[in-house]
Each structure stands twice: as C-alpha cells, then as structure tokens.
Design an enzyme around this catalytic site. Structure first.
Site, PDB file in Angstrom:
ATOM      1  N   TYR A 297      -5.726  -0.299  -7.739  1.00 38.89           N
ATOM      2  CA  TYR A 297      -6.042   1.032  -8.236  1.00 38.89           C
ATOM      3  C   TYR A 297      -5.005   2.066  -7.796  1.00 38.89           C
ATOM      4  O   TYR A 297      -4.170   1.838  -6.912  1.00 38.89           O
ATOM      5  CB  TYR A 297      -7.433   1.451  -7.793  1.00 38.89           C
ATOM      6  CG  TYR A 297      -7.664   1.453  -6.302  1.00 38.89           C
ATOM      7  CD1 TYR A 297      -7.150   2.466  -5.496  1.00 38.89           C
ATOM      8  CD2 TYR A 297      -8.421   0.460  -5.677  1.00 38.89           C
ATOM      9  CE1 TYR A 297      -7.370   2.482  -4.137  1.00 38.89           C
ATOM     10  CE2 TYR A 297      -8.641   0.465  -4.314  1.00 38.89           C
ATOM     11  CZ  TYR A 297      -8.114   1.480  -3.542  1.00 38.89           C
ATOM     12  OH  TYR A 297      -8.330   1.498  -2.179  1.00 38.89           O
TER      13      TYR A 297
ATOM     14  N   PRO B 110      -6.679  -5.732   7.479  1.00 43.06           N
ATOM     15  CA  PRO B 110      -7.491  -5.787   6.250  1.00 43.06           C
ATOM     16  C   PRO B 110      -6.794  -5.086   5.094  1.00 43.06           C
ATOM     17  O   PRO B 110      -6.072  -4.098   5.280  1.00 43.06           O
ATOM     18  CB  PRO B 110      -8.777  -5.057   6.656  1.00 43.06           C
ATOM     19  CG  PRO B 110      -8.826  -5.171   8.142  1.00 43.06           C
ATOM     20  CD  PRO B 110      -7.392  -5.120   8.596  1.00 43.06           C
TER      21      PRO B 110
ATOM     22  N   GLU C 140      -8.233  11.326   2.871  1.00 45.22           N
ATOM     23  CA  GLU C 140      -8.475  10.399   3.984  1.00 45.22           C
ATOM     24  C   GLU C 140      -8.660  11.177   5.276  1.00 45.22           C
ATOM     25  O   GLU C 140      -7.889  12.096   5.583  1.00 45.22           O
ATOM     26  CB  GLU C 140      -7.326   9.407   4.140  1.00 45.22           C
ATOM     27  CG  GLU C 140      -7.579   8.397   5.251  1.00 45.22           C
ATOM     28  CD  GLU C 140      -6.657   7.199   5.230  1.00 45.22           C
ATOM     29  OE1 GLU C 140      -6.794   6.332   6.101  1.00 45.22           O
ATOM     30  OE2 GLU C 140      -5.792   7.125   4.319  1.00 45.22           O
TER      31      GLU C 140
ATOM     32  N   GLU D 126       0.875  -1.169   0.000  1.00 46.46           N
ATOM     33  CA  GLU D 126       0.000   0.000   0.000  1.00 46.46           C
ATOM     34  C   GLU D 126       0.917   1.226   0.000  1.00 46.46           C
ATOM     35  O   GLU D 126       1.795   1.327   0.858  1.00 46.46           O
ATOM     36  CB  GLU D 126      -0.871  -0.029   1.253  1.00 46.46           C
ATOM     37  CG  GLU D 126      -1.873   1.091   1.386  1.00 46.46           C
ATOM     38  CD  GLU D 126      -2.658   1.000   2.695  1.00 46.46           C
ATOM     39  OE1 GLU D 126      -3.864   1.303   2.692  1.00 46.46           O
ATOM     40  OE2 GLU D 126      -2.058   0.625   3.736  1.00 46.46           O
TER      41      GLU D 126
END
Length: 281
Positions: free
Chosen positions: A255, A198, A261, A157
């Site tokens: 993506y 997650p 955020e 990430e």
C-alpha cells in the site's frame, strides 16, 4: 516503523449494520468501540482475494479505535494500526481524516491512501493540525517475491517526510544518498536497514528509503508530492524500489498512504487533514 504482529480478522453482525473489526495480537481479542454509521459492501473494482479485509468497503464516515483495521472508505484505502494504548482514526469518504492519540508507551501508524503504490502518482494533501506526531509522511512498501530474501532490496519500506519530531532522525543511522529538488522543495535521501524485524512479509531484513525536506512543510496549505521524483532520486544512488503493486507478501499488500505515526507519545495529541489523487489526467 510499523511492527506487524499476528492478526485475527472477523466480522460482527449488529442490528441493521455490519461492522468490520480486526484485532492485532496473539492473546484474547480486546473489546472495541464500534465505528460510526458503517455500511459494508463488496468493492466491485477490487479483485483482492488473499486479504479478506481489503475487499470490504465502508461507505460512510467511519471511526476506528481497535488495534488493527484495514479496508476502503469511499475510494480510499486506509491502514490503522497500534500495538497498545489509545489512538483512533476518523475518516471520511473524500479522504478527509484526523488521528487522535493519548500519551503512553505504544506505537501507532495510520492514514488514508491507496492499496498499491504507483510510481506516477502525484499525492495531493493538506494538513490542518499537528500537535506532535513523530512523522507525517507518505508511507508505503515495495516487495519482490522473486528476489533473494538475503538481499535487503527485495523488501523496501519508504518514507517521504513532510513533518516530523526530533525523536527519530534517519540521517543519524542512515547512508546519505543525494540532495534534489521536487516541486520546489529540497530533499535529502537516506537509506537505513532493518535486520530481522516485522514487516508486511513476516519477519524480514529489509531496507528503508527516506526523503526528508530541508524544512517542515506548513499546515493549512494544499501541497503536492511528485512520487516519481523520489523514486528517481533513490535510484540515482542505486536504491531500487521493488514492485509496489502486488499481493505477494504474507500480511499486507504494497500500500501507499499518507500516514501519521506516533511512538511512545509523551502527551495527548491530534493530526488532521485531507489526501487526494493529484495525478494529472
């Protein structure tokens, strides 16, 4: 730090409109406000079969308020996700968008971009307002299903911060990589690890790569992010970014978006701007 939960996707017919709604959660689906003036059609350029949501294309300005929605508005992919609270994404077909949120104890991340990462992409953007987002950042994933799941490098990430609050500082818990200059901006790189958290591929252990400017980037100015410079800087420290153009993960493709955020926002706020592909032809 998007936390994925079990998802349900469904289409709801309305008079003269077909509105895509998608809800995150393991309990009874919440009722949501319908997006404005939405027409859904198949996207001929996309051959995505695994994730039904991504084959949908909204052809008009759209407001999303539900817990989770993904797809394309015009030629731009978007992600819109929250685990509670109240936040909305309004997006136009040319990449113009704004995120509005209310204070509360929840996490939201969303914004426009592309349904795959491209090392050679140059991301053009302009932000016009920011009243306290935790991150305004190029945000995306890389994933290699053939690498051992015990190797955190199999799933990455990444964040290329442009604006941020002091609520989270990646350098506090991260391994420093290097300093470098890209398009006139000095960045510092860091690597952190998420253990059994997650992700786009269920609960996994994975790395996070960060590029953080020496100072916040200004509002109201058109700027460009040369993504290849960041990939190279991470690689110089031995931090390899896996495949950014695949649909192998269980929950989302790899993506790349310009994301807003907020987590546990103390007050109402908004962020607005526009994103475009500035890659030289």
């Amino acid at each position: 730090m998007k936390n994925y939960m079990c998802q349900t996707h469904f289409l709801k017919n309305t008079i003269g409109l077909l509105t895509f709604l998608s809800v995150v959660g393991c309990s009874t689906a919440e009722k949501t406000t319908q997006p404005t003036t939405v027409k859904v059609e198949q996207t001929p350029a996309l051959t995505i079969k695994k994730f039904k949501a991504y084959t949908q294309k909204f052809t008009n300005t759209t407001t999303l308020t539900q817990n989770h929605a993904t797809g394309h508005i015009g030629e731009y992919f978007f992600t819109h996700w929250k685990d509670g609270g109240s936040a909305s994404l309004n997006m136009q077909t040319n990449g113009t968008f704004n995120v509005d949120w209310q204070g509360g104890g929840y996490n939201y991340v969303g914004g426009p971009g592309w349904h795959y990462g491209d090392e050679n992409r140059v991301i053009g953007y302009r932000f016009d307002s920011d009243s306290g987002a935790n991150f305004i950042t190029v945000y995306g994933w890389g994933y290699d299903k053939n690498m051992a799941k015990t190797d955190p490098s199999h799933l990455v990430e990444y964040y290329i911060l442009q604006r941020w609050s002091d609520a989270y500082e990646p350098s506090q818990n991260g391994v420093f990589g290097k300093k470098f200059v890209s398009n006139g901006v000095e960045y510092s790189t860091y690597r952190t690890i998420r253990e059994e958290k997650p992700s786009i591929n269920n609960t996994s252990t994975f790395y996070q790569y960060w590029s953080k400017p020496s100072q916040q980037q200004p509002l109201g100015v058109e700027l460009e992010i040369v993504f290849a410079d960041h990939v190279k800087a991470w690689a110089d420290s031995g931090w390899v970014l896996p495949n950014m153009n695949n649909f192998d993960a269980s929950d989302d493709p790899t993506y790349q978006v310009m994301a807003v955020e907020v987590f546990n926002p103390p007050a109402d706020g908004t962020a607005s701007g526009r994103v475009w592909n500035a890659t030289p032809k």
